[in-house]
Design a protein around this motif. Structure first.
Motif, mmCIF file in Angstrom:
data_model
loop_
_atom_site.group_PDB
_atom_site.id
_atom_site.type_symbol
_atom_site.label_atom_id
_atom_site.label_comp_id
_atom_site.label_asym_id
_atom_site.label_seq_id
_atom_site.Cartn_x
_atom_site.Cartn_y
_atom_site.Cartn_z
ATOM 1 N N GLY A 36 7.022 -3.261 -37.989
ATOM 2 C CA GLY A 36 8.232 -2.785 -38.640
ATOM 3 C C GLY A 36 9.284 -3.870 -38.786
ATOM 4 O O GLY A 36 10.001 -3.919 -39.790
ATOM 5 N N GLY A 37 9.392 -4.748 -37.791
ATOM 6 C CA GLY A 37 10.340 -5.852 -37.884
ATOM 7 C C GLY A 37 10.014 -6.796 -39.035
ATOM 8 O O GLY A 37 10.901 -7.236 -39.769
ATOM 9 N N ALA A 38 8.730 -7.099 -39.194
ATOM 10 C CA ALA A 38 8.318 -7.950 -40.321
ATOM 11 C C ALA A 38 8.596 -7.244 -41.648
ATOM 12 O O ALA A 38 9.104 -7.862 -42.593
ATOM 13 C CB ALA A 38 6.837 -8.297 -40.197
ATOM 14 N N ALA A 39 8.276 -5.955 -41.702
ATOM 15 C CA ALA A 39 8.538 -5.185 -42.932
ATOM 16 C C ALA A 39 10.039 -5.104 -43.195
ATOM 17 O O ALA A 39 10.484 -5.154 -44.353
ATOM 18 C CB ALA A 39 7.934 -3.790 -42.816
ATOM 19 N N TYR A 40 10.822 -5.003 -42.143
ATOM 20 C CA TYR A 40 12.282 -4.954 -42.273
ATOM 21 C C TYR A 40 12.814 -6.220 -42.937
ATOM 22 O O TYR A 40 13.663 -6.154 -43.821
ATOM 23 C CB TYR A 40 12.910 -4.760 -40.892
ATOM 24 C CG TYR A 40 14.415 -4.748 -40.901
ATOM 25 C CD1 TYR A 40 15.111 -3.572 -41.173
ATOM 26 C CD2 TYR A 40 15.151 -5.899 -40.631
ATOM 27 C CE1 TYR A 40 16.494 -3.554 -41.185
ATOM 28 C CE2 TYR A 40 16.531 -5.889 -40.639
ATOM 29 C CZ TYR A 40 17.202 -4.712 -40.914
ATOM 30 O OH TYR A 40 18.567 -4.705 -40.928
ATOM 31 N N VAL A 41 12.309 -7.372 -42.505
ATOM 32 C CA VAL A 41 12.761 -8.642 -43.084
ATOM 33 C C VAL A 41 12.398 -8.695 -44.568
ATOM 34 O O VAL A 41 13.224 -9.072 -45.415
ATOM 35 C CB VAL A 41 12.173 -9.843 -42.315
ATOM 36 C CG1 VAL A 41 12.419 -11.150 -43.045
ATOM 37 C CG2 VAL A 41 12.745 -9.897 -40.899
ATOM 38 N N VAL A 42 11.169 -8.295 -44.903
ATOM 39 C CA VAL A 42 10.745 -8.265 -46.312
ATOM 40 C C VAL A 42 11.651 -7.324 -47.102
ATOM 41 O O VAL A 42 12.140 -7.660 -48.184
ATOM 42 C CB VAL A 42 9.261 -7.835 -46.420
ATOM 43 C CG1 VAL A 42 8.869 -7.542 -47.856
ATOM 44 C CG2 VAL A 42 8.357 -8.906 -45.824
#
Length: 170
Positions: A36-42
């Protein structure tokens, strides 16, 4: 005088017992958080790039769709990789459905902030900062709690796959 039997070792403290009992759930939640953190940055980067050229609703839909597709791959092949698989189509359709609900949650929070509160206090709620706080912090936090529950309960709900039996020597 008979010797006193040894007393049993003390039970672990309550927090340690809770951690042991919920270790697998905590592990899943941690992996879900990394994905989710990676998706959040994207999502954050695409949302802000698109805000310069399009409205908040279009920016939200596009950024969330791109981020959610990447998160599906991470969740399917890492977060819940130990679960028995159903068909990819079934999992993706359910995942897509629950992401639409999550998107609705984020859009609802952003609409409430930008349009409803912004109609009263436009200098506070119709700014890029207010839109980012509403969508990226408040909306995504509420939607993420919902999505974790929904993915775990409905999408990746197969029993954990059994570990392979150790090889027999002999």
């Amino acid at each position: 005088m008979t010797p006193k039997p040894p007393s049993p070792p003390p039970a672990p403290a309550l927090p340690l017992r809770l951690v042991a009992q919920f270790r697998h759930l905590i592990h899943e939640l941690g992996k879900f958080g990394v994905v989710g953190g990676a998706a959040y940055v994207v999502d954050l980067v695409i949302f802000n790039l698109l805000l310069s050229t399009t409205g908040w609703l279009t920016a939200t839909v596009i950024s969330t769709t791109v981020a959610a597709t990447g998160a599906f791959i991470g969740n399917r092949y890492w977060t819940w990789r130990d679960r028995e698989r159903s068909s990819l189509a079934r999992e993706y359709l359910l995942y897509f459905f629950f992401n639409v609900v999550g998107l609705g949650i984020s859009v609802g929070v952003l609409w409430l902030s930008h349009d409803v509160l912004g109609a009263v206090w436009p200098q506070l709620f119709q700014t890029r900062l207010a839109d980012n706080v509403a969508k990226m912090l408040v909306g995504n936090a509420i939607a993420s709690i919902f999505r974790f529950w929904a993915y775990r309960r409905f999408v990746f709900n197969g029993a954990p796959a059994a570990a392979p039996a150790p090889a027999q020597v002999g």
